[in-house]
Design a protein around this motif. Structure first.
Motif, PDB file in Angstrom:
ATOM      1  N   GLY A   1       0.797  -1.220   0.000  1.00  0.00           N
ATOM      2  CA  GLY A   1       0.000   0.000   0.000  1.00  0.00           C
ATOM      3  C   GLY A   1       0.827   1.267   0.000  1.00  0.00           C
ATOM      4  O   GLY A   1       1.922   1.314  -0.571  1.00  0.00           O
ATOM      5  N   ASP A   2       0.309   2.292   0.672  1.00  0.00           N
ATOM      6  CA  ASP A   2       0.888   3.635   0.621  1.00  0.00           C
ATOM      7  C   ASP A   2       1.943   3.865   1.702  1.00  0.00           C
ATOM      8  O   ASP A   2       1.801   3.376   2.839  1.00  0.00           O
ATOM      9  CB  ASP A   2      -0.217   4.686   0.813  1.00  0.00           C
ATOM     10  N   PHE A   3       2.959   4.648   1.336  1.00  0.00           N
ATOM     11  CA  PHE A   3       3.995   5.092   2.265  1.00  0.00           C
ATOM     12  C   PHE A   3       4.154   6.602   2.147  1.00  0.00           C
ATOM     13  O   PHE A   3       3.992   7.175   1.059  1.00  0.00           O
ATOM     14  CB  PHE A   3       5.348   4.449   1.945  1.00  0.00           C
ATOM     15  N   VAL A   4       4.464   7.259   3.266  1.00  0.00           N
ATOM     16  CA  VAL A   4       4.804   8.673   3.268  1.00  0.00           C
ATOM     17  C   VAL A   4       6.063   8.852   4.097  1.00  0.00           C
ATOM     18  O   VAL A   4       6.046   8.643   5.321  1.00  0.00           O
ATOM     19  CB  VAL A   4       3.659   9.538   3.850  1.00  0.00           C
ATOM     20  N   GLU A   5       7.159   9.179   3.427  1.00  0.00           N
ATOM     21  CA  GLU A   5       8.442   9.404   4.104  1.00  0.00           C
ATOM     22  C   GLU A   5       8.780   8.282   5.087  1.00  0.00           C
ATOM     23  O   GLU A   5       9.008   8.504   6.269  1.00  0.00           O
ATOM     24  CB  GLU A   5       8.431  10.761   4.816  1.00  0.00           C
ATOM     25  N   ASN A   6       8.785   7.077   4.561  1.00  0.00           N
ATOM     26  CA  ASN A   6       9.156   5.852   5.299  1.00  0.00           C
ATOM     27  C   ASN A   6       8.076   5.325   6.233  1.00  0.00           C
ATOM     28  O   ASN A   6       8.212   4.239   6.786  1.00  0.00           O
ATOM     29  CB  ASN A   6      10.454   6.033   6.098  1.00  0.00           C
ATOM     30  N   GLU A   7       7.007   6.066   6.444  1.00  0.00           N
ATOM     31  CA  GLU A   7       5.928   5.625   7.331  1.00  0.00           C
ATOM     32  C   GLU A   7       4.781   5.034   6.501  1.00  0.00           C
ATOM     33  O   GLU A   7       4.471   5.506   5.407  1.00  0.00           O
ATOM     34  CB  GLU A   7       5.378   6.804   8.141  1.00  0.00           C
ATOM     35  N   ILE A   8       4.140   3.988   7.056  1.00  0.00           N
ATOM     36  CA  ILE A   8       2.915   3.476   6.445  1.00  0.00           C
ATOM     37  C   ILE A   8       1.821   4.502   6.688  1.00  0.00           C
ATOM     38  O   ILE A   8       1.416   4.739   7.827  1.00  0.00           O
ATOM     39  CB  ILE A   8       2.517   2.118   7.065  1.00  0.00           C
ATOM     40  N   SER A   9       1.370   5.149   5.637  1.00  0.00           N
ATOM     41  CA  SER A   9       0.322   6.159   5.744  1.00  0.00           C
ATOM     42  C   SER A   9      -0.490   6.145   4.458  1.00  0.00           C
ATOM     43  O   SER A   9       0.068   6.078   3.364  1.00  0.00           O
ATOM     44  CB  SER A   9       0.911   7.559   5.966  1.00  0.00           C
ATOM     45  N   GLY A  10      -1.805   6.230   4.600  1.00  0.00           N
ATOM     46  CA  GLY A  10      -2.673   6.155   3.438  1.00  0.00           C
ATOM     47  C   GLY A  10      -3.540   4.915   3.511  1.00  0.00           C
ATOM     48  O   GLY A  10      -4.063   4.572   4.567  1.00  0.00           O
ATOM     49  N   ARG A  11      -3.642   4.190   2.401  1.00  0.00           N
ATOM     50  CA  ARG A  11      -4.469   2.978   2.357  1.00  0.00           C
ATOM     51  C   ARG A  11      -3.609   1.780   1.987  1.00  0.00           C
ATOM     52  O   ARG A  11      -2.729   1.872   1.123  1.00  0.00           O
ATOM     53  CB  ARG A  11      -5.596   3.128   1.339  1.00  0.00           C
ATOM     54  N   GLY A  12      -3.837   0.661   2.660  1.00  0.00           N
ATOM     55  CA  GLY A  12      -3.061  -0.530   2.346  1.00  0.00           C
ATOM     56  C   GLY A  12      -3.507  -1.717   3.162  1.00  0.00           C
ATOM     57  O   GLY A  12      -4.415  -1.621   3.996  1.00  0.00           O
ATOM     58  N   MET A  13      -2.871  -2.865   2.902  1.00  0.00           N
ATOM     59  CA  MET A  13      -3.223  -4.084   3.643  1.00  0.00           C
ATOM     60  C   MET A  13      -1.983  -4.697   4.271  1.00  0.00           C
ATOM     61  O   MET A  13      -0.908  -4.721   3.666  1.00  0.00           O
ATOM     62  CB  MET A  13      -3.948  -5.097   2.758  1.00  0.00           C
TER      63      MET A  13
ATOM     64  N   SER B   1      -5.780   3.894  11.311  1.00  0.00           N
ATOM     65  CA  SER B   1      -6.465   5.143  11.599  1.00  0.00           C
ATOM     66  C   SER B   1      -7.532   5.383  10.536  1.00  0.00           C
ATOM     67  O   SER B   1      -7.238   5.419   9.345  1.00  0.00           O
ATOM     68  CB  SER B   1      -5.467   6.308  11.602  1.00  0.00           C
ATOM     69  N   GLY B   2      -8.771   5.544  10.960  1.00  0.00           N
ATOM     70  CA  GLY B   2      -9.870   5.675  10.007  1.00  0.00           C
ATOM     71  C   GLY B   2     -10.575   4.342   9.827  1.00  0.00           C
ATOM     72  O   GLY B   2     -10.509   3.464  10.686  1.00  0.00           O
ATOM     73  N   ARG B   3     -11.229   4.146   8.700  1.00  0.00           N
ATOM     74  CA  ARG B   3     -11.998   2.922   8.481  1.00  0.00           C
ATOM     75  C   ARG B   3     -11.095   1.784   8.034  1.00  0.00           C
ATOM     76  O   ARG B   3     -10.136   1.979   7.273  1.00  0.00           O
ATOM     77  CB  ARG B   3     -13.094   3.149   7.447  1.00  0.00           C
TER      78      ARG B   3
ATOM     79  N   ASN C   1     -15.069  -4.658  11.560  1.00  0.00           N
ATOM     80  CA  ASN C   1     -15.270  -3.739  10.437  1.00  0.00           C
ATOM     81  C   ASN C   1     -15.758  -2.422  11.011  1.00  0.00           C
ATOM     82  O   ASN C   1     -16.880  -2.333  11.507  1.00  0.00           O
ATOM     83  CB  ASN C   1     -16.295  -4.316   9.453  1.00  0.00           C
ATOM     84  N   GLY C   2     -14.884  -1.410  11.000  1.00  0.00           N
ATOM     85  CA  GLY C   2     -15.275  -0.139  11.581  1.00  0.00           C
ATOM     86  C   GLY C   2     -14.132   0.849  11.628  1.00  0.00           C
ATOM     87  O   GLY C   2     -13.137   0.711  10.913  1.00  0.00           O
ATOM     88  N   LYS C   3     -14.247   1.823  12.498  1.00  0.00           N
ATOM     89  CA  LYS C   3     -13.251   2.884  12.606  1.00  0.00           C
ATOM     90  C   LYS C   3     -12.171   2.560  13.630  1.00  0.00           C
ATOM     91  O   LYS C   3     -12.413   1.845  14.609  1.00  0.00           O
ATOM     92  CB  LYS C   3     -13.930   4.199  12.989  1.00  0.00           C
ATOM     93  N   PHE C   4     -10.972   3.085  13.367  1.00  0.00           N
ATOM     94  CA  PHE C   4      -9.846   2.970  14.281  1.00  0.00           C
ATOM     95  C   PHE C   4      -9.362   4.363  14.667  1.00  0.00           C
ATOM     96  O   PHE C   4      -9.351   5.282  13.833  1.00  0.00           O
ATOM     97  CB  PHE C   4      -8.681   2.218  13.631  1.00  0.00           C
TER      98      PHE C   4
END
Length: 342
Positions: free
Chosen positions: A50-62, A89-91, A104-107
Motif C-alpha cells: 500500500g501507501d507510504f509517506v516518508e518511510n511511514e505506512i500512511s494512506g491505504r493498504g493491507m 487510523s480511520g476505516r 469492520n469499523g473505525k480505528f
C-alpha cells in the motif's frame, strides 16, 4: 507454530528467498525514503502492500501478518484499510485466518473506536485463482471488491482497488522488483503516469521470462495459504478445548464414535488431506527431475530451484497433516514423496 512458517513463506515467495531487499516500490526525490506505492516485508514474515509517506505506512493498504495477530483486534491476521504514521487510523476491516471478518469499523490511534459493523456477512479475504490470475485480497460475495493484489498469468504483480470484479482508481504494476508503473484504472483499463527508470525496457521480455516462474509462485502461495488456514483451525480447536474443559469432556468421553475422534474428524478426513498433498508433491518432484535433467541456462536452474522449494512446501504440508492426525490417535503411513528430493 506452522503459522509462522507459512507467513514467512508468503513474503519469501513475493520477494524471493535469497533477495536481500525488503522493499519494492516508490521512493522520495533522493531515493532514500519510501514514498508512494510499495510492498514491504518484515522480519516476522508479515507483508504490507500500500501507501507510504516518508518511510511511514500512511494512506491505504493491507497488512498480512500471519505469524502474529494484528494489534488490538483478537483473532485478526489481516488488516485492510487506512493508516496514519504506521498506525491503523480511520476505516478498516480485520480478517481472521480463514478470511472471515472479525472487525469492520473505525480505528483511532491503532484501536477500534466503535462496534463492528453488522454489514459484513458477505465480505471475506481470499487467496483465490480467478481467470488464471492469483488474487490475494478482499471479496464481496463471489466478486473481487475492495483492496487486492493480483499475480497475473503473464507474470505481473498488480495491486490497487477493485469494484465488482473490475480494477478502479490509482494502483501499481510490478513487472520485476525494479520495473514498475504507477497509473490509473478506469473500467479495468490502465493508463500509466509514472514509472521506474528501467520500465522503458521491453515489458514483453519480462513477461516471457517470468511466466514459468510465476506459475510456480502461484502454486507456492496457494500451498502457504491452505497451510495457514489449517493451522488457524487447529489453534481455534485448541482454544475451544481450553474454554470448554477439553474436547473429550465436550464429546462425552475419550472414545471415538462411528470412527470419529472427539474433534469430529475421521481417519479418512486426514488421509484425504494427506493424499492431496502427496499428489502435488509427486507431480512437482517429477517436474523438477525433468527440468534438472534438461537444464541448460541459468533461467532453467532458477525454475528447478523454485520447484525444489515448492516440493518442500508440499512435504511440510504432508508432515503437518500426519501430526494433526497423530494427535487424534491416527497413524498415517509416510509416503516416499514426503522425504524425496532432487
Amino acid at each position: 507454530m506452522c503459522a509462522a512458517a507459512n507467513a514467512q513463506e508468503i513474503s519469501d515467495i513475493l520477494f524471493g528467498q535469497n533477495n536481500k531487499e525488503d522493499y519494492m516500490g516508490q521512493y522520495n526525490y533522493n531515493g532514500k525514503r519510501k514514498n508512494g506505492f510499495g510492498i514491504e516485508r518484515y522480519k516476522n514474515g508479515a507483508v504490507y502492500v500500500g501507501d507510504f509517506v516518508e518511510n511511514e505506512i500512511s494512506g491505504r493498504g493491507m497488512l498480512i501478518s500471519l505469524k502474529k495477530e494484528i494489534s488490538n483486534v483478537d483473532g485478526a491476521y489481516v488488516y485492510v484499510g487506512n493508516w496514519r504514521e504506521g498506525k491503523k487510523s480511520g476505516r478498516g476491516v480485520c480478517y481472521d485466518a480463514s478470511g472471515k471478518v472479525v472487525y469492520n469499523g473505525k480505528f483511532v490511534n491503532d484501536k477500534p473506536s466503535e462496534k463492528s459493523s453488522a454489514d459484513s456477512k458477505n465480505r471475506s479475504f481470499v487467496i483465490k485463482d480467478i481467470d488464471n490470475n492469483l488474487y490475494l485480497g478482499e471479496m464481496s460475495g463471489d466478486s473481487q471488491d475492495g483492496f487486492g493484489l493480483t499475480l497475473s498469468e503473464s507474470g505481473e504483480i498488480v495491486y490497487g482497488s477493485m469494484k465488482d470484479g473490475v480494477r478502479q482508481g490509482i494502483g501499481m504494476i510490478f513487472y520485476a522488483p525494479d520495473v514498475w508503473e504507477v497509473g490509473r484504472w478506469s473500467e479495468g483499463k490502465f493508463s500509466a503516469f509514472k514509472n521506474s527508470q528501467t520500465a522503458n525496457a521491453d515489458i514483453a521480455s519480462f513477461r516471457a521470462s517470468n511466466k514459468e516462474q510465476n506459475r510456480i509462485m502461484r502454486e507456492q502461495l496457494f500451498a502457504a495459504a491452505e497451510n495457514f488456514a489449517q493451522a488457524g483451525l487447529t489453534v481455534a480447536t485448541m482454544v475451544n478445548d481450553i474454554k470448554g474443559g477439553g474436547a473429550s469432556s465436550a464429546a462425552g468421553g475419550d472414545e471415538a464414535v462411528d470412527g470419529n475422534v472427539p474433534s469430529g474428524k475421521s481417519r479418512s478426513y486426514y488421509q484425504t488431506m494427506y493424499d492431496k498433498w502427496e499428489s502435488k508433491a509427486k507431480e512437482t518432484y517429477k517436474d523438477g527431475v525433468r527440468h534438472k535433467a534438461s537444464a541448460e541456462t541459468p533461467g532453467d536452474f532458477r525454475v528447478v530451484t523454485s520447484e525444489g522449494k515448492l516440493l518442500r512446501t508440499y512435504q511440510r504440508s504432508m508432515e503437518q497433516v500426519r501430526r494433526m492426525a497423530k494427535k487424534e490417535g491416527f497413524n498415517l503411513k509416510v509416503s516416499k514423496y514426503e522425504t524425496v528430493s532432487f
